[in-house]
Design a protein around this motif. Structure first.
Motif, PDB file in Angstrom:
ATOM      1  N   LEU A  79     -29.027 -53.756  20.193  1.00 22.16           N
ATOM      2  CA  LEU A  79     -30.337 -54.393  20.192  1.00 22.16           C
ATOM      3  C   LEU A  79     -31.211 -53.804  19.091  1.00 22.16           C
ATOM      4  CD1 LEU A  79     -31.090 -54.334  24.030  1.00 22.16           C
ATOM      5  CD2 LEU A  79     -30.246 -56.262  22.680  1.00 22.16           C
ATOM      6  N   PRO A  80     -31.853 -54.663  18.282  1.00 20.55           N
ATOM      7  CA  PRO A  80     -32.800 -54.164  17.287  1.00 20.55           C
ATOM      8  C   PRO A  80     -34.106 -53.751  17.955  1.00 20.55           C
ATOM      9  CG  PRO A  80     -32.768 -56.554  17.251  1.00 20.55           C
ATOM     10  CD  PRO A  80     -31.713 -56.132  18.238  1.00 20.55           C
ATOM     11  N   LEU A  81     -34.697 -52.684  17.475  1.00 20.74           N
ATOM     12  CA  LEU A  81     -35.982 -52.217  17.973  1.00 20.74           C
ATOM     13  C   LEU A  81     -37.028 -52.357  16.868  1.00 20.74           C
ATOM     14  CD1 LEU A  81     -34.826 -48.974  19.809  1.00 20.74           C
ATOM     15  CD2 LEU A  81     -35.079 -51.276  20.746  1.00 20.74           C
ATOM     16  N   ALA A  82     -38.281 -52.231  17.263  1.00 16.41           N
ATOM     17  CA  ALA A  82     -39.359 -52.350  16.286  1.00 16.41           C
ATOM     18  C   ALA A  82     -39.230 -51.256  15.225  1.00 16.41           C
ATOM     19  CB  ALA A  82     -40.709 -52.257  16.990  1.00 16.41           C
ATOM     20  N   HIS A  83     -39.511 -51.599  13.985  1.00 14.59           N
ATOM     21  CA  HIS A  83     -39.477 -50.636  12.879  1.00 14.59           C
ATOM     22  C   HIS A  83     -40.432 -49.467  13.183  1.00 14.59           C
ATOM     23  CE1 HIS A  83     -39.060 -49.279   8.739  1.00 14.59           C
ATOM     24  NE2 HIS A  83     -40.368 -49.073   8.734  1.00 14.59           N
ATOM     25  N   PRO A  84     -40.022 -48.212  12.945  1.00 15.33           N
ATOM     26  CA  PRO A  84     -38.801 -47.777  12.258  1.00 15.33           C
ATOM     27  C   PRO A  84     -37.716 -47.291  13.204  1.00 15.33           C
ATOM     28  CG  PRO A  84     -40.357 -45.982  12.310  1.00 15.33           C
ATOM     29  CD  PRO A  84     -40.979 -47.107  13.098  1.00 15.33           C
ATOM     30  N   ALA A  85     -37.719 -47.760  14.442  1.00 18.39           N
ATOM     31  CA  ALA A  85     -36.836 -47.180  15.460  1.00 18.39           C
ATOM     32  C   ALA A  85     -35.358 -47.487  15.233  1.00 18.39           C
ATOM     33  CB  ALA A  85     -37.256 -47.661  16.842  1.00 18.39           C
ATOM     34  N   GLY A  86     -35.015 -48.574  14.535  1.00 20.12           N
ATOM     35  CA  GLY A  86     -33.615 -48.869  14.284  1.00 20.12           C
ATOM     36  C   GLY A  86     -32.990 -49.716  15.379  1.00 20.12           C
ATOM     37  N   HIS A  87     -31.832 -49.273  15.898  1.00 13.47           N
ATOM     38  CA  HIS A  87     -31.085 -50.029  16.883  1.00 13.47           C
ATOM     39  C   HIS A  87     -30.635 -49.100  18.015  1.00 13.47           C
ATOM     40  CE1 HIS A  87     -30.711 -52.341  13.162  1.00 13.47           C
ATOM     41  NE2 HIS A  87     -30.417 -53.409  13.884  1.00 13.47           N
ATOM     42  N   VAL A  88     -30.410 -49.699  19.188  1.00  9.50           N
ATOM     43  CA  VAL A  88     -29.729 -48.994  20.269  1.00  9.50           C
ATOM     44  C   VAL A  88     -28.568 -49.861  20.739  1.00  9.50           C
ATOM     45  CG1 VAL A  88     -31.695 -47.629  21.076  1.00  9.50           C
ATOM     46  CG2 VAL A  88     -31.282 -49.909  22.055  1.00  9.50           C
ATOM     47  N   THR A  89     -27.454 -49.230  21.019  1.00 10.68           N
ATOM     48  CA  THR A  89     -26.307 -49.922  21.601  1.00 10.68           C
ATOM     49  C   THR A  89     -26.214 -49.516  23.061  1.00 10.68           C
ATOM     50  OG1 THR A  89     -25.129 -49.955  19.488  1.00 10.68           O
ATOM     51  CG2 THR A  89     -23.825 -50.287  21.479  1.00 10.68           C
ATOM     52  N   ILE A  90     -26.211 -50.510  23.939  1.00  8.91           N
ATOM     53  CA  ILE A  90     -26.232 -50.232  25.376  1.00  8.91           C
ATOM     54  C   ILE A  90     -24.981 -50.783  26.035  1.00  8.91           C
ATOM     55  CG2 ILE A  90     -28.755 -50.230  25.458  1.00  8.91           C
ATOM     56  CD1 ILE A  90     -28.568 -53.043  26.737  1.00  8.91           C
ATOM     57  N   GLN A  91     -24.661 -50.216  27.182  1.00  8.82           N
ATOM     58  CA  GLN A  91     -23.593 -50.709  28.024  1.00  8.82           C
ATOM     59  C   GLN A  91     -24.246 -51.560  29.132  1.00  8.82           C
ATOM     60  OE1 GLN A  91     -21.019 -52.045  30.132  1.00  8.82           O
ATOM     61  NE2 GLN A  91     -20.082 -50.827  28.493  1.00  8.82           N
ATOM     62  N   PRO A  92     -24.019 -52.885  29.159  1.00 10.17           N
ATOM     63  CA  PRO A  92     -24.697 -53.731  30.148  1.00 10.17           C
ATOM     64  C   PRO A  92     -24.488 -53.291  31.591  1.00 10.17           C
ATOM     65  CG  PRO A  92     -23.669 -55.094  28.480  1.00 10.17           C
ATOM     66  CD  PRO A  92     -23.210 -53.680  28.220  1.00 10.17           C
ATOM     67  N   LYS A 121     -35.779 -37.118  34.862  1.00 13.53           N
ATOM     68  CA  LYS A 121     -34.538 -37.057  35.633  1.00 13.53           C
ATOM     69  C   LYS A 121     -33.303 -37.402  34.806  1.00 13.53           C
ATOM     70  CE  LYS A 121     -36.827 -37.795  40.045  1.00 13.53           C
ATOM     71  NZ  LYS A 121     -36.937 -38.571  41.295  1.00 13.53           N
ATOM     72  N   GLY A 122     -33.483 -37.612  33.496  1.00 19.01           N
ATOM     73  CA  GLY A 122     -32.346 -37.738  32.609  1.00 19.01           C
ATOM     74  C   GLY A 122     -31.898 -39.139  32.263  1.00 19.01           C
ATOM     75  N   TYR A 123     -32.713 -40.152  32.593  1.00 18.59           N
ATOM     76  CA  TYR A 123     -32.336 -41.524  32.262  1.00 18.59           C
ATOM     77  C   TYR A 123     -32.787 -41.874  30.844  1.00 18.59           C
ATOM     78  CZ  TYR A 123     -31.258 -41.939  37.191  1.00 18.59           C
ATOM     79  OH  TYR A 123     -30.704 -41.751  38.429  1.00 18.59           O
ATOM     80  N   ASP A 124     -32.095 -42.830  30.222  1.00 20.16           N
ATOM     81  CA  ASP A 124     -32.527 -43.376  28.940  1.00 20.16           C
ATOM     82  C   ASP A 124     -33.708 -44.299  29.228  1.00 20.16           C
ATOM     83  OD1 ASP A 124     -30.000 -42.300  28.386  1.00 20.16           O
ATOM     84  OD2 ASP A 124     -29.047 -44.275  28.316  1.00 20.16           O
ATOM     85  N   VAL A 125     -34.819 -44.136  28.521  1.00 19.37           N
ATOM     86  CA  VAL A 125     -36.020 -44.918  28.823  1.00 19.37           C
ATOM     87  C   VAL A 125     -36.455 -45.722  27.602  1.00 19.37           C
ATOM     88  CG1 VAL A 125     -36.802 -43.379  30.659  1.00 19.37           C
ATOM     89  CG2 VAL A 125     -37.538 -42.929  28.322  1.00 19.37           C
ATOM     90  N   ILE A 126     -36.679 -47.024  27.814  1.00 21.20           N
ATOM     91  CA  ILE A 126     -37.096 -47.934  26.751  1.00 21.20           C
ATOM     92  C   ILE A 126     -38.272 -48.749  27.270  1.00 21.20           C
ATOM     93  CG2 ILE A 126     -36.416 -49.798  25.207  1.00 21.20           C
ATOM     94  CD1 ILE A 126     -33.489 -48.844  25.609  1.00 21.20           C
ATOM     95  N   LEU A 127     -39.433 -48.574  26.668  1.00 21.14           N
ATOM     96  CA  LEU A 127     -40.631 -49.307  27.053  1.00 21.14           C
ATOM     97  C   LEU A 127     -40.667 -50.641  26.321  1.00 21.14           C
ATOM     98  CD1 LEU A 127     -43.469 -49.358  28.435  1.00 21.14           C
ATOM     99  CD2 LEU A 127     -44.357 -48.384  26.299  1.00 21.14           C
ATOM    100  N   VAL A 128     -40.828 -51.740  27.062  1.00 24.05           N
ATOM    101  CA  VAL A 128     -40.949 -53.068  26.458  1.00 24.05           C
ATOM    102  C   VAL A 128     -42.440 -53.397  26.391  1.00 24.05           C
ATOM    103  CG1 VAL A 128     -40.220 -55.473  26.526  1.00 24.05           C
ATOM    104  CG2 VAL A 128     -38.737 -53.691  27.493  1.00 24.05           C
ATOM    105  N   ASP A 129     -42.996 -53.282  25.195  1.00 26.29           N
ATOM    106  CA  ASP A 129     -44.452 -53.364  25.024  1.00 26.29           C
ATOM    107  C   ASP A 129     -45.037 -54.693  25.448  1.00 26.29           C
ATOM    108  OD1 ASP A 129     -45.210 -50.804  24.011  1.00 26.29           O
ATOM    109  OD2 ASP A 129     -44.296 -51.299  22.094  1.00 26.29           O
ATOM    110  N   TRP A 142     -37.519 -44.941  23.518  1.00 28.18           N
ATOM    111  CA  TRP A 142     -37.757 -45.954  22.496  1.00 28.18           C
ATOM    112  C   TRP A 142     -38.776 -46.968  22.993  1.00 28.18           C
ATOM    113  CZ3 TRP A 142     -33.022 -44.039  23.761  1.00 28.18           C
ATOM    114  CH2 TRP A 142     -32.310 -43.381  22.734  1.00 28.18           C
ATOM    115  N   ARG A 143     -39.342 -47.701  22.046  1.00 30.64           N
ATOM    116  CA  ARG A 143     -40.188 -48.858  22.350  1.00 30.64           C
ATOM    117  C   ARG A 143     -39.497 -50.109  21.838  1.00 30.64           C
ATOM    118  NH1 ARG A 143     -45.356 -47.861  19.251  1.00 30.64           N
ATOM    119  NH2 ARG A 143     -45.886 -49.919  20.080  1.00 30.64           N
TER     120      ARG A 143
END
Length: 285
Positions: A55-68, A241-249, A273-274
């Protein structure tokens, strides 16, 4: 063999495993829980690349690859109490509903779970609720209008119910979100978790955290209201608690001053990430 000998062997095995996982210092974490970085791209799959999505993220964050299979969308407090216009609900929050529904549909279509974590108090919760919370949710500065108080009726025939009590009309998701939640839970794609603090992950364990652990879900996308209160609290506890966190603005809002959102945006980018739906929906759809 003495215990010290076993410990030495175990330590050596862990160091060897760590070297295999992280030969070029591009892996962050440990042999059991790690991310891999390649330039501005982050792989959160923990080497389970089956059906992985980048998934592309807002500049300059780049990309994240996730396991659905190990990812979920968390919708926080988009309830009648906070959004309905007859209860003084936030118009900014109401404006998010169509985009939130688009995100819900996209996550379901890709086999990712949708979580709803909302205020839903019990009588037991009222007995143990701290005074600061009663004050914070008072409508007139007295305890008579705080948690559990009868909110009367609106539009002549809608019983609003007791404030933020489990099963009440004011505590259910707002508008079309309610239909989405009911349908999703019935179909087994969505899961509903009541909470009794701002954070849905507060405490040593919560119903949502137990579900995450049992289903090995590690990557969480967050949206809802208010971004600087319940959304931020849930995201922050998840980060702790160790989870990956991504805020959807663009599925998050608040009634607070703009500086509050700025604080969340700044720190969310440090903790994880945002993202914006406009960046990630084209890939998910």
């Amino acid at each position: 063999m003495k215990l010290s000998g076993y410990l030495l062997i175990f330590g050596a095995a862990c160091r060897a495993a760590a070297q295999l996982v992280n030969p070029n210092n591009n892996t962050f974490g440990n042999v059991f829980n790690f991310w891999t970085r390649n330039g501005d791209a982050w792989d959160l799959t923990r080497r389970n690349a089956t059906n992985a999505i980048t998934l592309p993220l807002a500049h300059p964050a780049g990309h994240v690859t996730i396991q659905p299979a190990s990812s979920a969308l968390v919708i926080i407090d988009m309830q009648n109490f906070f959004l309905h216009p007859d209860l003084g609900g936030d118009p900014l929050g109401r404006a998010l509903v169509p985009t939130a529904i688009d995100m819900i549909h996209a996550f379901r279509a890709n086999g990712m779970k949708v979580f709803w974590t909302n205020w839903g108090l019990t009588e037991s919760d009222l007995l143990s609720m701290p005074p600061a919370f009663f004050r914070g949710f008072s409508s007139d500065g007295t305890s008579a209008t705080s948690f559990g108080s009868d909110m009367g009726t609106i539009q002549g025939n809608i019983s609003v119910g007791r404030k933020l009590m489990r099963g009440s009309w004011n505590a259910q998701p707002f508008g079309d979100l309610f239909d989405e939640q009911v349908e999703g839970v019935a179909n087994g794609t969505d899961f509903y978790f009541n909470k009794n603090r701002l954070s849905g992950m507060w405490g040593t364990s919560t119903p949502m955290q137990t579900f995450l652990e049992e289903n090995m879900i590690t990557t969480l996308f967050f949206g809802g209201v208010n971004i600087d209160q319940c959304v931020w609290g849930t995201l922050l506890d998840s980060y702790y608690k160790g989870y990956d966190v991504i805020l959807v603005d663009d599925i998050s809002a608040t009634t607070s001053p703009a500086a509050a959102t700025g604080m969340v945006d700044f720190n969310a980018a440090l903790n994880g990430w945002r993202a914006n739906s406009t960046d990630i929906l084209p890939t998910l759809m």
